[in-house]
Design a protein around this motif. Structure first.
Motif, PDB file in Angstrom:
ATOM      1  N   LEU A  27      -4.990   6.464  -9.101  1.00  0.00           N
ATOM      2  CA  LEU A  27      -5.107   7.814  -9.664  1.00  0.00           C
ATOM      3  C   LEU A  27      -5.986   7.811 -10.908  1.00  0.00           C
ATOM      4  O   LEU A  27      -6.820   8.711 -11.091  1.00  0.00           O
ATOM      5  CB  LEU A  27      -3.710   8.349  -9.984  1.00  0.00           C
ATOM      6  CG  LEU A  27      -3.521   9.838 -10.157  1.00  0.00           C
ATOM      7  CD1 LEU A  27      -4.128  10.617  -8.999  1.00  0.00           C
ATOM      8  CD2 LEU A  27      -2.049  10.161 -10.256  1.00  0.00           C
ATOM      9  N   LEU A  81       2.634  14.356  -7.576  1.00  0.00           N
ATOM     10  CA  LEU A  81       2.258  15.614  -6.914  1.00  0.00           C
ATOM     11  C   LEU A  81       1.196  16.370  -7.709  1.00  0.00           C
ATOM     12  O   LEU A  81       0.240  16.901  -7.132  1.00  0.00           O
ATOM     13  CB  LEU A  81       3.490  16.494  -6.713  1.00  0.00           C
ATOM     14  CG  LEU A  81       4.467  16.010  -5.654  1.00  0.00           C
ATOM     15  CD1 LEU A  81       5.722  16.866  -5.657  1.00  0.00           C
ATOM     16  CD2 LEU A  81       3.817  16.025  -4.288  1.00  0.00           C
ATOM     17  N   CYS A  84      -2.095  14.693  -7.093  1.00  0.00           N
ATOM     18  CA  CYS A  84      -2.671  15.042  -5.783  1.00  0.00           C
ATOM     19  C   CYS A  84      -3.290  16.437  -5.808  1.00  0.00           C
ATOM     20  O   CYS A  84      -4.381  16.637  -5.272  1.00  0.00           O
ATOM     21  CB  CYS A  84      -1.596  14.981  -4.700  1.00  0.00           C
ATOM     22  SG  CYS A  84      -1.238  13.342  -4.107  1.00  0.00           S
ATOM     23  N   ALA A  87      -6.490  16.328  -7.681  1.00  0.00           N
ATOM     24  CA  ALA A  87      -7.532  15.669  -6.886  1.00  0.00           C
ATOM     25  C   ALA A  87      -8.138  16.650  -5.882  1.00  0.00           C
ATOM     26  O   ALA A  87      -9.355  16.673  -5.686  1.00  0.00           O
ATOM     27  CB  ALA A  87      -6.963  14.450  -6.174  1.00  0.00           C
ATOM     28  N   ILE A 107      -6.091  11.332  -4.301  1.00  0.00           N
ATOM     29  CA  ILE A 107      -5.075  11.637  -3.284  1.00  0.00           C
ATOM     30  C   ILE A 107      -4.329  10.368  -2.890  1.00  0.00           C
ATOM     31  O   ILE A 107      -3.102  10.366  -2.748  1.00  0.00           O
ATOM     32  CB  ILE A 107      -5.718  12.325  -2.073  1.00  0.00           C
ATOM     33  CG1 ILE A 107      -6.199  13.728  -2.457  1.00  0.00           C
ATOM     34  CG2 ILE A 107      -4.744  12.405  -0.908  1.00  0.00           C
ATOM     35  CD1 ILE A 107      -7.019  14.412  -1.397  1.00  0.00           C
ATOM     36  N   GLY A 110      -2.054   9.416  -5.908  1.00  0.00           N
ATOM     37  CA  GLY A 110      -0.927  10.340  -6.048  1.00  0.00           C
ATOM     38  C   GLY A 110       0.116  10.143  -4.966  1.00  0.00           C
ATOM     39  O   GLY A 110       1.322  10.158  -5.232  1.00  0.00           O
ATOM     40  N   SER A 111      -0.331   9.930  -3.742  1.00  0.00           N
ATOM     41  CA  SER A 111       0.633   9.733  -2.653  1.00  0.00           C
ATOM     42  C   SER A 111       1.340   8.378  -2.789  1.00  0.00           C
ATOM     43  O   SER A 111       2.526   8.257  -2.477  1.00  0.00           O
ATOM     44  CB  SER A 111      -0.060   9.847  -1.299  1.00  0.00           C
ATOM     45  OG  SER A 111      -1.074   8.883  -1.174  1.00  0.00           O
TER      46      SER A 111
END
Length: 138
Positions: A27, A81, A84, A87, A107, A110-111
């Motif tokens: 991230l 979250l 994400c 992003a 993404i 973040g995931s």
């Protein structure tokens, strides 16, 4: 000197295993990429208004969303979250999200941050053959 290096590596390994380390790293890398491709002169940013500063805000926000779960792992859901979402927003506000590289890294990070969980203790293995079963109390 070697003892100090081993102690530092042991500390870093324990730190890495108790936090969403790789999600935070990806991230931060995505935020840095978005921020890098948003760089322009101060006169251009001032003249374009929010459109010029949005890349800085999104990239900086992604970097913060990657660093906060490293300091406070309990906040991984919230900042994963938000990272994400930032992003995905970077696709619109910052040169296709750092030419898609920053968006994809954000993404992914973040995931990974949301999906990380603390290590669980190992379950006891199956009983040895011929061992008496444990009594179950009612």
């Amino acid at each position: 000197m070697l003892r100090r290096a081993r102690a530092a590596y042991a500390w870093f390994r324990a730190f890495r295993r108790t936090r969403p380390f790789w999600g935070g790293v990806w991230l931060v890398a995505g935020g840095w990429t978005v921020l890098k491709f948003s760089l322009s002169s101060v006169q251009l940013i001032v003249s374009t208004g929010f459109g010029g500063i949005a890349g800085y805000l999104v990239g900086g926000g992604m970097i913060l969303c990657g660093l906060i779960p490293l300091a406070a792992p309990g906040q991984r859901y919230t900042f994963g979250l938000i990272g994400c979402v930032l992003a995905v927003v970077s696709l619109v506000v910052s040169n296709l999200g750092g030419f898609l590289v920053g968006m994809v890294l954000g993404i992914l990070g973040g995931s990974m941050t949301v999906g990380w969980g603390p290590r669980r203790p190992r379950a006891a293995g199956p009983p040895a053959p011929g061992a008496a079963p444990e009594a179950v109390e009612a």
